[in-house]
Design a protein around this motif. Structure first.
Motif, PDB file in Angstrom:
ATOM      1  N   LYS A 143       0.842  -1.209   0.000  1.00  0.00           N
ATOM      2  CA  LYS A 143       0.000   0.000   0.000  1.00  0.00           C
ATOM      3  C   LYS A 143       0.872   1.251   0.000  1.00  0.00           C
ATOM      4  CE  LYS A 143      -3.822   2.370   0.578  1.00  0.00           C
ATOM      5  NZ  LYS A 143      -4.633   2.730  -0.546  1.00  0.00           N
ATOM      6  N   ALA A 144       1.899   1.260   0.823  1.00  0.00           N
ATOM      7  CA  ALA A 144       2.794   2.420   0.882  1.00  0.00           C
ATOM      8  C   ALA A 144       3.503   2.629  -0.455  1.00  0.00           C
ATOM      9  CB  ALA A 144       3.817   2.236   2.003  1.00  0.00           C
ATOM     10  N   GLU A 145       3.927   1.544  -1.066  1.00  0.00           N
ATOM     11  CA  GLU A 145       4.601   1.628  -2.361  1.00  0.00           C
ATOM     12  C   GLU A 145       3.647   2.153  -3.434  1.00  0.00           C
ATOM     13  OE1 GLU A 145       6.038  -1.925  -4.882  1.00  0.00           O
ATOM     14  OE2 GLU A 145       7.729  -1.375  -3.582  1.00  0.00           O
ATOM     15  N   ALA A 146       2.417   1.687  -3.419  1.00  0.00           N
ATOM     16  CA  ALA A 146       1.430   2.153  -4.395  1.00  0.00           C
ATOM     17  C   ALA A 146       1.178   3.649  -4.239  1.00  0.00           C
ATOM     18  CB  ALA A 146       0.129   1.368  -4.242  1.00  0.00           C
ATOM     19  N   GLU A 147       1.085   4.120  -3.003  1.00  0.00           N
ATOM     20  CA  GLU A 147       0.870   5.549  -2.762  1.00  0.00           C
ATOM     21  C   GLU A 147       2.093   6.364  -3.160  1.00  0.00           C
ATOM     22  OE1 GLU A 147      -0.552   6.445   1.165  1.00  0.00           O
ATOM     23  OE2 GLU A 147      -2.180   4.990   0.996  1.00  0.00           O
ATOM     24  N   TYR A 148       3.275   5.866  -2.867  1.00  0.00           N
ATOM     25  CA  TYR A 148       4.507   6.595  -3.172  1.00  0.00           C
ATOM     26  C   TYR A 148       4.689   6.755  -4.678  1.00  0.00           C
ATOM     27  CZ  TYR A 148       9.419   7.929  -3.228  1.00  0.00           C
ATOM     28  OH  TYR A 148      10.601   8.583  -3.451  1.00  0.00           O
ATOM     29  N   TYR A 149       4.312   5.733  -5.433  1.00  0.00           N
ATOM     30  CA  TYR A 149       4.497   5.768  -6.883  1.00  0.00           C
ATOM     31  C   TYR A 149       3.227   6.155  -7.639  1.00  0.00           C
ATOM     32  CZ  TYR A 149       9.126   3.871  -6.207  1.00  0.00           C
ATOM     33  OH  TYR A 149      10.441   3.706  -5.825  1.00  0.00           O
ATOM     34  N   ASP A 150       2.287   6.801  -6.983  1.00  0.00           N
ATOM     35  CA  ASP A 150       1.073   7.300  -7.629  1.00  0.00           C
ATOM     36  C   ASP A 150       1.365   8.680  -8.221  1.00  0.00           C
ATOM     37  OD1 ASP A 150      -1.442   8.010  -8.448  1.00  0.00           O
ATOM     38  OD2 ASP A 150      -2.309   8.080  -6.438  1.00  0.00           O
ATOM     39  N   PRO A 151       1.199   8.845  -9.532  1.00  0.00           N
ATOM     40  CA  PRO A 151       1.513  10.136 -10.147  1.00  0.00           C
ATOM     41  C   PRO A 151       0.461  11.219  -9.881  1.00  0.00           C
ATOM     42  CG  PRO A 151       0.724   8.627 -11.818  1.00  0.00           C
ATOM     43  CD  PRO A 151       0.847   7.839 -10.530  1.00  0.00           C
ATOM     44  N   ALA A 152      -0.733  10.857  -9.452  1.00  0.00           N
ATOM     45  CA  ALA A 152      -1.813  11.831  -9.277  1.00  0.00           C
ATOM     46  C   ALA A 152      -1.451  12.980  -8.331  1.00  0.00           C
ATOM     47  CB  ALA A 152      -3.091  11.138  -8.834  1.00  0.00           C
ATOM     48  N   PRO A 153      -0.884  12.707  -7.145  1.00  0.00           N
ATOM     49  CA  PRO A 153      -0.539  13.830  -6.268  1.00  0.00           C
ATOM     50  C   PRO A 153       0.533  14.747  -6.871  1.00  0.00           C
ATOM     51  CG  PRO A 153      -0.526  11.775  -5.027  1.00  0.00           C
ATOM     52  CD  PRO A 153      -0.680  11.424  -6.468  1.00  0.00           C
TER      53      PRO A 153
END
Length: 82
Positions: free
Chosen positions: A28-38
């Motif tokens: 989950k942390a990895e998915a959030e870290y590599y999310d381009p949206a923010p």
């Protein structure tokens, strides 16, 4: 695994559960870290601030470069690169 195998490894169940939970948290942390949206949202906000006169061109360029570098890092990760 048969019944005997399950009984023998039963004492390890809490450890397996903790490992499983830690893996889910890491995913989950990895998915959030590599999310381009923010990052894209921050770019839009940065442009808004420039157009509103809240920041100067030099500040915009410096911060934009950092955000673009971050987007490139995300793209490399998604492609499976270093």
């Amino acid at each position: 695994m048969g019944l005997l195998g399950k009984l023998v490894t039963l004492p390890l169940a809490p450890v397996r559960t903790a490992v499983w939970a830690a893996q889910r948290v890491a995913e989950k942390a990895e998915a959030e870290y590599y999310d381009p949206a923010p990052v894209m949202a921050r770019l839009a906000e940065l442009e808004r601030r420039l157009l509103a006169g809240e920041i100067d061109e030099e500040t915009f360029d410096r911060e934009e470069d950092l955000l673009i570098d971050r987007l490139e890092e995300i793209e490399r990760y998604r492609r499976g690169g270093p």
